[in-house]
Design a protein around this motif. Structure first.
Motif, PDB file in Angstrom:
ATOM      1  N   VAL A   1       0.834  -1.205   0.000  1.00 28.90           N
ATOM      2  CA  VAL A   1       0.000   0.000   0.000  1.00 28.90           C
ATOM      3  C   VAL A   1       0.868   1.255   0.000  1.00 28.90           C
ATOM      4  O   VAL A   1       0.668   2.177  -0.796  1.00 28.90           O
ATOM      5  CB  VAL A   1      -0.951  -0.001   1.215  1.00 28.90           C
ATOM      6  CG1 VAL A   1      -1.670   1.354   1.316  1.00 28.90           C
ATOM      7  CG2 VAL A   1      -1.975  -1.121   1.092  1.00 28.90           C
ATOM      8  N   LEU A   2       1.861   1.309   0.889  1.00 26.04           N
ATOM      9  CA  LEU A   2       2.726   2.476   0.987  1.00 26.04           C
ATOM     10  C   LEU A   2       3.722   2.554  -0.166  1.00 26.04           C
ATOM     11  O   LEU A   2       4.022   3.633  -0.674  1.00 26.04           O
ATOM     12  CB  LEU A   2       3.482   2.457   2.321  1.00 26.04           C
ATOM     13  CG  LEU A   2       2.614   2.540   3.589  1.00 26.04           C
ATOM     14  CD1 LEU A   2       3.502   2.474   4.825  1.00 26.04           C
ATOM     15  CD2 LEU A   2       1.776   3.802   3.594  1.00 26.04           C
ATOM     16  N   ASN A   3       4.289   1.417  -0.556  1.00 24.51           N
ATOM     17  CA  ASN A   3       5.236   1.312  -1.665  1.00 24.51           C
ATOM     18  C   ASN A   3       6.331   2.386  -1.604  1.00 24.51           C
ATOM     19  O   ASN A   3       6.469   3.193  -2.521  1.00 24.51           O
ATOM     20  CB  ASN A   3       4.503   1.398  -3.012  1.00 24.51           C
ATOM     21  CG  ASN A   3       5.350   0.881  -4.160  1.00 24.51           C
ATOM     22  OD1 ASN A   3       6.202   0.022  -3.968  1.00 24.51           O
ATOM     23  ND2 ASN A   3       5.104   1.393  -5.350  1.00 24.51           N
ATOM     24  N   PRO A   4       7.121   2.432  -0.526  1.00 25.19           N
ATOM     25  CA  PRO A   4       8.218   3.417  -0.455  1.00 25.19           C
ATOM     26  C   PRO A   4       9.190   3.227  -1.607  1.00 25.19           C
ATOM     27  O   PRO A   4       9.368   2.121  -2.125  1.00 25.19           O
ATOM     28  CB  PRO A   4       8.870   3.103   0.899  1.00 25.19           C
ATOM     29  CG  PRO A   4       8.454   1.709   1.229  1.00 25.19           C
ATOM     30  CD  PRO A   4       7.111   1.519   0.631  1.00 25.19           C
ATOM     31  N   GLN A   5       9.825   4.316  -2.021  1.00 25.87           N
ATOM     32  CA  GLN A   5      10.616   4.265  -3.244  1.00 25.87           C
ATOM     33  C   GLN A   5      11.785   3.293  -3.153  1.00 25.87           C
ATOM     34  O   GLN A   5      12.179   2.697  -4.163  1.00 25.87           O
ATOM     35  CB  GLN A   5      11.095   5.649  -3.631  1.00 25.87           C
ATOM     36  CG  GLN A   5      12.072   6.302  -2.681  1.00 25.87           C
ATOM     37  CD  GLN A   5      12.608   7.601  -3.245  1.00 25.87           C
ATOM     38  OE1 GLN A   5      12.268   8.020  -4.360  1.00 25.87           O
ATOM     39  NE2 GLN A   5      13.475   8.258  -2.496  1.00 25.87           N
ATOM     40  N   GLU A   6      12.365   3.105  -1.975  1.00 24.65           N
ATOM     41  CA  GLU A   6      13.446   2.131  -1.844  1.00 24.65           C
ATOM     42  C   GLU A   6      12.951   0.716  -2.151  1.00 24.65           C
ATOM     43  O   GLU A   6      13.629  -0.063  -2.826  1.00 24.65           O
ATOM     44  CB  GLU A   6      14.031   2.183  -0.432  1.00 24.65           C
ATOM     45  CG  GLU A   6      14.815   3.440  -0.119  1.00 24.65           C
ATOM     46  CD  GLU A   6      13.928   4.589   0.323  1.00 24.65           C
ATOM     47  OE1 GLU A   6      14.461   5.685   0.566  1.00 24.65           O
ATOM     48  OE2 GLU A   6      12.703   4.387   0.434  1.00 24.65           O
ATOM     49  N   ILE A   7      11.764   0.392  -1.659  1.00 21.35           N
ATOM     50  CA  ILE A   7      11.166  -0.911  -1.934  1.00 21.35           C
ATOM     51  C   ILE A   7      10.798  -1.014  -3.412  1.00 21.35           C
ATOM     52  O   ILE A   7      11.008  -2.057  -4.053  1.00 21.35           O
ATOM     53  CB  ILE A   7       9.913  -1.135  -1.065  1.00 21.35           C
ATOM     54  CG1 ILE A   7      10.289  -1.197   0.421  1.00 21.35           C
ATOM     55  CG2 ILE A   7       9.173  -2.396  -1.479  1.00 21.35           C
ATOM     56  CD1 ILE A   7      11.010  -2.437   0.846  1.00 21.35           C
TER      57      ILE A   7
END
Length: 361
Positions: free
Chosen positions: A50-56
């Motif tokens: 849901v959040l999908n941080p850019q590092e991931i």
């Protein structure tokens, strides 16, 4: 009275006892813990998706375009596709490009079209562009990569294959060329080494020593990493707390890897005074050059950077009689805070290679 019973608390009926709750067996405790751990992982997976941080997101893009091989810890995945998007600390975009691969795992401007081995009834002259992310075209479009621009310069009589894979050392890069040579035997091979080759070649040596069980485990882990966000957490943490690798490179690292603007003549002079290289990188280069000579293939080693590794390997080529081309590209020919060539740098590298190849025509 049994050991499992205890006296009732004060005020209870005389002689009454309270039975202690039954203890869980070790097996049930393990199952309970495993189920709880699985639920926590599932919740974490949902949160990350849901959040999908850019590092991931960048780590997942890498997994969706690469695959584990028994001969290499990573290779470009046939049919893989991903959008690499990453912002620098100041908010500007460090990465915003798509890596789309054809059915053979090659990066091409037209990945959906078949590779034609003939042109106007004659076999095309095949060129292998061998290397790592510098050759693949990290951060630029497929059309802007130097192999694609070299293809335009050479014309349809040639077939230029971009065999570059990010994360490759010379051992993996030359091995990939060997494997493609079975279907696409090259007339010309252009090899672009880079400063991180020695470390990656040492890792490849360790990879090649793995047992069949080790490779099976590696493939299984690779499949999990390709499909689960939680498997990207170690990579994301390294990017967040230990620097951003090749994505947001400090100026001092840029200077150490790229070097300042200089002429090929100055590059040659610095190469002559550099230490003579040894180790798996030089050995892999020499081995592959010997194979190409035996197959009557032309080899050209390309050096678009000015650093100690490039100069040392340039000296190696000179003393071993291996054709090489110094074409140093300064900071203006690279992406901002990135070690990789920008479109202009790729174009100038392609032009330098084209001129060198045309000398023998």
């Amino acid at each position: 009275m049994s050991a499992a019973a205890v006296h009732s608390p004060p005020g209870g009926p005389p002689g009454s006892v309270i039975q202690a709750p039954p203890k869980l067996s070790r097996g049930k405790k393990f199952i309970f813990t495993a189920v709880l751990f699985g639920i926590l992982l599932l919740l974490l997976e949902i949160v990350l998706r849901v959040l999908n941080p850019q590092e991931i997101a960048v780590a997942m893009a890498d997994r969706r375009t690469h695959i584990y091989r028994d001969w290499s810890k990573r290779d470009l995945m046939p049919g893989g596709s991903a959008h690499y998007l990453f912002a620098r600390k100041d908010g500007s975009l460090a990465l915003d490009y798509r890596l789309v691969l054809d059915e053979k795992g090659l990066r091409r401007p037209d990945p959906d079209t078949a590779l034609e081995l003939n042109y106007e009834g004659k076999p095309r002259r095949i060129v292998h562009c061998v290397g790592d992310s510098m050759t693949m075209g990290w951060g630029v479009t497929a059309e802007e990569s130097y192999p694609a621009q070299l293809q335009k310069l050479l014309g349809p009589e040639f077939l230029v294959l971009n065999l570059g894979v990010d994360g490759f050392g010379l051992r993996d890069a030359t091995e990939r060329s060997r494997r493609f040579a079975e279907e696409f035997p090259p007339e010309i091979v252009v090899i672009l080494p880079f400063k991180n080759d020695p470390g990656e070649d040492l890792e490849d040596l360790a990879h090649d020593r793995k047992s069949s069980f080790g490779h099976t485990l590696g493939r299984m882990t690779d499949t999990l990493r390709r499909n689960l966000y939680v498997m990207q957490i170690p990579v994301a943490l390294r990017m967040m707390f230990k620097g951003r690798g090749a994505i947001d490179v400090p100026v001092e690292v840029m200077a150490d890897n790229i070097g300042p603007d200089m002429t090929p003549e100055i590059w040659e002079m610095l190469a002559q005074g550099s230490p003579f290289p040894t180790g798996p990188s030089a050995e892999a280069l020499q081995k592959y050059v010997n194979e190409c000579r035996a197959a009557n293939r032309r080899v050209l080693v390309l050096f678009p950077h000015a650093n100690l590794y490039a100069w040392s390997l340039g000296r190696y080529c000179r003393e071993k009689g291996i054709p090489y081309l110094p074409a140093p590209m300064g900071y203006s020919k690279h992406l901002a805070t990135d070690l990789h060539l920008n479109p202009q740098g790729c174009a100038e590298v392609a032009e330098a290679v084209y001129r060198e190849l045309m000398k023998a025509q």
